[in-house]
Design an enzyme around this catalytic site. Structure first.
Site, PDB file in Angstrom:
ATOM      1  N   GLY A 148       0.953  -0.961  -0.090  1.00 23.55           N
ATOM      2  CA  GLY A 148       0.066  -0.199   0.064  1.00 23.55           C
ATOM      3  C   GLY A 148       1.051   1.439   0.096  1.00 23.55           C
ATOM      4  O   GLY A 148       2.001   0.905   0.236  1.00 23.55           O
ATOM      5  N   TRP A 200      12.379   5.618  11.729  1.00 20.75           N
ATOM      6  CA  TRP A 200      14.038   6.206  10.817  1.00 20.75           C
ATOM      7  C   TRP A 200      13.467   7.527  10.392  1.00 20.75           C
ATOM      8  O   TRP A 200      15.034   7.564  10.034  1.00 20.75           O
ATOM      9  CB  TRP A 200      14.506   4.842  10.268  1.00 20.75           C
ATOM     10  CG  TRP A 200      13.249   4.612   8.971  1.00 20.75           C
ATOM     11  CD1 TRP A 200      13.607   5.039   7.318  1.00 20.75           C
ATOM     12  CD2 TRP A 200      12.502   3.386   8.659  1.00 20.75           C
ATOM     13  NE1 TRP A 200      12.088   4.452   6.920  1.00 20.75           N
ATOM     14  CE2 TRP A 200      12.127   3.366   7.520  1.00 20.75           C
ATOM     15  CE3 TRP A 200      11.937   2.404   9.875  1.00 20.75           C
ATOM     16  CZ2 TRP A 200      11.202   2.602   7.577  1.00 20.75           C
ATOM     17  CZ3 TRP A 200      11.096   1.858   9.510  1.00 20.75           C
ATOM     18  CH2 TRP A 200      10.632   1.545   8.189  1.00 20.75           C
ATOM     19  N   ASP A 230       1.924  -7.556  10.670  1.00 21.51           N
ATOM     20  CA  ASP A 230       0.302  -7.755  11.099  1.00 21.51           C
ATOM     21  C   ASP A 230       0.617  -7.959  12.808  1.00 21.51           C
ATOM     22  O   ASP A 230       0.137  -7.328  13.501  1.00 21.51           O
ATOM     23  CB  ASP A 230      -0.886  -8.107  10.220  1.00 21.51           C
ATOM     24  CG  ASP A 230      -1.192  -7.003   9.954  1.00 21.51           C
ATOM     25  OD1 ASP A 230      -0.455  -6.449   9.325  1.00 21.51           O
ATOM     26  OD2 ASP A 230      -2.154  -6.904   8.834  1.00 21.51           O
ATOM     27  N   GLN A 253      15.889   5.525  15.291  1.00 19.82           N
ATOM     28  CA  GLN A 253      16.302   4.040  14.602  1.00 19.82           C
ATOM     29  C   GLN A 253      17.065   4.150  13.633  1.00 19.82           C
ATOM     30  O   GLN A 253      16.324   5.596  12.613  1.00 19.82           O
ATOM     31  CB  GLN A 253      14.699   3.775  14.070  1.00 19.82           C
ATOM     32  CG  GLN A 253      14.539   2.419  14.106  1.00 19.82           C
ATOM     33  CD  GLN A 253      12.703   1.425  14.301  1.00 19.82           C
ATOM     34  OE1 GLN A 253      12.553   1.922  15.056  1.00 19.82           O
ATOM     35  NE2 GLN A 253      12.768   0.682  13.024  1.00 19.82           N
ATOM     36  N   ASP A 309      11.506  11.175  13.320  1.00 17.85           N
ATOM     37  CA  ASP A 309      10.479  11.490  12.546  1.00 17.85           C
ATOM     38  C   ASP A 309       9.404  11.980  13.019  1.00 17.85           C
ATOM     39  O   ASP A 309       8.322  12.568  12.784  1.00 17.85           O
ATOM     40  CB  ASP A 309      10.169   9.648  13.127  1.00 17.85           C
ATOM     41  CG  ASP A 309      10.017   9.751  14.412  1.00 17.85           C
ATOM     42  OD1 ASP A 309       9.911  10.490  15.303  1.00 17.85           O
ATOM     43  OD2 ASP A 309       9.200   9.250  14.664  1.00 17.85           O
ATOM     44  N   HIS A 340      -0.543   1.966   9.389  1.00 18.85           N
ATOM     45  CA  HIS A 340       0.455   2.401   8.476  1.00 18.85           C
ATOM     46  C   HIS A 340      -0.161   3.440   7.124  1.00 18.85           C
ATOM     47  O   HIS A 340       0.149   3.989   7.944  1.00 18.85           O
ATOM     48  CB  HIS A 340       1.660   1.042   8.008  1.00 18.85           C
ATOM     49  CG  HIS A 340       2.590   1.556   7.525  1.00 18.85           C
ATOM     50  ND1 HIS A 340       3.332   2.086   8.794  1.00 18.85           N
ATOM     51  CD2 HIS A 340       3.067   2.074   6.929  1.00 18.85           C
ATOM     52  CE1 HIS A 340       4.924   1.916   7.742  1.00 18.85           C
ATOM     53  NE2 HIS A 340       4.331   2.610   6.898  1.00 18.85           N
ATOM     54  N   GLU A 341      -0.744   3.120   6.391  1.00 23.34           N
ATOM     55  CA  GLU A 341      -0.994   3.716   5.678  1.00 23.34           C
ATOM     56  C   GLU A 341      -1.451   5.158   6.123  1.00 23.34           C
ATOM     57  O   GLU A 341      -1.375   6.265   5.610  1.00 23.34           O
ATOM     58  CB  GLU A 341      -0.879   3.333   4.335  1.00 23.34           C
ATOM     59  CG  GLU A 341      -0.909   2.443   3.958  1.00 23.34           C
ATOM     60  CD  GLU A 341       1.026   2.969   3.445  1.00 23.34           C
ATOM     61  OE1 GLU A 341       1.098   3.905   3.436  1.00 23.34           O
ATOM     62  OE2 GLU A 341       1.551   2.203   3.692  1.00 23.34           O
ATOM     63  N   GLU A 346      14.961   8.475   5.786  1.00 27.14           N
ATOM     64  CA  GLU A 346      15.686   7.720   5.400  1.00 27.14           C
ATOM     65  C   GLU A 346      16.104   6.899   6.170  1.00 27.14           C
ATOM     66  O   GLU A 346      16.499   7.619   7.026  1.00 27.14           O
ATOM     67  CB  GLU A 346      17.180   8.265   3.838  1.00 27.14           C
ATOM     68  CG  GLU A 346      16.703   9.374   2.347  1.00 27.14           C
ATOM     69  CD  GLU A 346      17.802   9.575   2.204  1.00 27.14           C
ATOM     70  OE1 GLU A 346      18.729   8.860   1.536  1.00 27.14           O
ATOM     71  OE2 GLU A 346      17.657  10.941   2.157  1.00 27.14           O
ATOM     72  N   HIS A 392       0.365   7.735   8.356  1.00 27.68           N
ATOM     73  CA  HIS A 392       1.173   8.647   6.708  1.00 27.68           C
ATOM     74  C   HIS A 392       0.113   9.453   6.347  1.00 27.68           C
ATOM     75  O   HIS A 392       0.835  10.454   6.094  1.00 27.68           O
ATOM     76  CB  HIS A 392       1.618   8.180   5.534  1.00 27.68           C
ATOM     77  CG  HIS A 392       2.884   6.645   5.481  1.00 27.68           C
ATOM     78  ND1 HIS A 392       3.863   7.678   6.090  1.00 27.68           N
ATOM     79  CD2 HIS A 392       3.619   5.980   5.674  1.00 27.68           C
ATOM     80  CE1 HIS A 392       4.802   6.236   6.547  1.00 27.68           C
ATOM     81  NE2 HIS A 392       4.306   5.354   6.242  1.00 27.68           N
TER      82      HIS A 392
END
Ligand SMILES: [Zn+2]
Length: 400
Positions: A185, A237, A289, A256, A248, A225-226, A240, A229
């Site tokens: 995704g 992390w 998951d 991380q 983050d 997760h998406e 990059e 975002h």
């Protein structure tokens, strides 16, 4: 010639890598091509830096709930991917479970971090009104001939075999379609600009908890997760991999160095400065998951901030009317944003006490809503987002 081929194949694998989430690749690519997206991303990065510095926060109280309308566009080439309504509902259920801090597996979070979980107050619902005002089940279905349409820009264009989005200021558009390259995704990081491809793209094998959803991606957490975002969260992390200093923007996630896959053991240390190591059980890592378990308090608060700034119109949307619920009173608020008087058309029978609350959680005024038109004077209020609420209803009002 041979070295050229090697270079070309390196470029191809770099552009279309094996990462399960293509959000950074897609967002970086769009930013390099679109001036408006780049400018809007700059504004969002500034806001994120202010959040990280502790000078900007949505300051929502734990009880605030915000309904977010969702439309799912099923775009299928093979009939098996014309997924069922039950599968779609299982995904909405998973989203609401994890965004409300109701997941039953939270006891698997290491005790050093378990207290960081928090209810976001976001409630995702399939739209029951479409952009033309007609009733809908919040799902569209389109048969396509385009292979791996999620790898192209055709999925969001009816003219190219996909389907046009519903107005993005009022709906979160989720396309469920074939994506190649092992991608599960992706979305585009939020910008203050309006982009035609705003929305989320999901592979059928990672969508929902039944049907085509396939282990280890069958707990609905790829979309969690998406969605992170979509509301501005970065990977743990940073932008990059390969550094322990890429932020983050969150103060309560450890530094991380790189992504984790599968299900590591605690502690797994990628940056020597962190005694407890990576927060690999956070939704914004790449673990599977059953091992991706939570958002931190900072992550939840940042998503709320993004929602109430660049995506605030989603909370004003009338795309979820709830009219199917028997006997429910209706409230219509206008104009919104407002500068002088806010009018509320209330169709309930019994009057309702209301309070108007500012971004710090302080009550600015209280009163009563009676059947018919009610007016609230807001011209002395500072510009900002306010919450107008009764016992069983609320709406965000923007004063300008
Ligand atoms: Zn990602």
């Amino acid at each position: 010639m041979r070295s050229l081929l090697i270079i070309l194949s390196f470029l191809a694998s770099h552009l279309y890598g094996q990462e399960p989430c293509a959000t950074m690749m897609r967002s970086n690519d769009l930013e390099s091509r679109s001036e408006s997206y780049h400018a809007g991303m700059e504004e969002m990065r500034n806001m994120a830096s202010q959040f990280e510095a502790g000078v900007l926060n949505a300051n929502l109280r734990g009880t605030d709930e915000m309904v977010i309308p969702v439309v799912v566009h099923v775009v299928y080439r093979e009939d098996v991917n014309n997924i069922s309504m039950e599968q779609i509902n299982s995904q909405i259920e998973a989203l609401n479970r994890d965004f409300s801090w109701s997941q039953s597996d939270k006891d698997k979070i290491p005790s050093v971090w378990r207290d960081l979980g928090k209810n976001s107050g976001l409630i995702f619902k399939l739209a029951d009104k479409d952009p033309d005002g007609n009733f809908t089940n919040g799902v569209t279905r389109t048969k396509t001939n385009v292979e791996n349409i999620g790898d192209t820009n055709a999925y969001y264009r009816t003219s190219r075999g996909g389907i046009d989005p519903w107005v993005q200021s009022h709906y979160i558009n989720i396309w469920v379609c074939e994506i190649g390259n092992n991608t599960l995704g992706y979305t585009y990081l939020p910008s203050t600009s309006a982009e035609p491809n705003d929305g989320i793209v999901m592979a059928p094998r990672a969508f929902g908890m039944i049907g085509t959803a396939t282990p280890p991606y069958d707990k609905g957490r790829t979309l969690v997760h998406e969605m992170g975002h979509y509301f501005g969260l970065r990977h743990l992390w940073g932008t990059e991999e390969g550094e322990c200093t890429n932020t983050d923007y969150m103060n309560d996630t450890p530094w991380q160095n790189e992504a984790n896959f599968g299900c590591p053991n605690f502690p797994t240390v990628s940056c020597p400065s962190e005694d407890d190591g990576d927060m690999f059980m956070n939704f914004m890592d790449y673990t599977r998951d059953t091992c991706a378990l939570f958002f931190t308090t900072n992550q939840v608060e940042f998503m709320q901030l993004v929602l109430l700034t660049s995506k605030v119109t989603l909370t004003h949307s009338e795309a979820v009317t709830g009219l199917a619920e028997q006997g429910r009173a209706e409230f219509n608020v206008f104009p919104n944003p407002a500068s002088n008087i806010v009018t509320i058309n209330f169709t309930g029978v019994e009057s309702n006490a209301y309070s108007l609350i500012n971004a710090l959680g302080q009550i600015e005024s209280i009163g009563k809503l009676n059947q018919g038109l009610n007016q609230i004077d807001v011209h002395e209020l500072k510009a900002g987002v306010y919450l107008l609420k009764t016992d069983n209803w609320h709406e965000h009002i923007v004063v300008q």
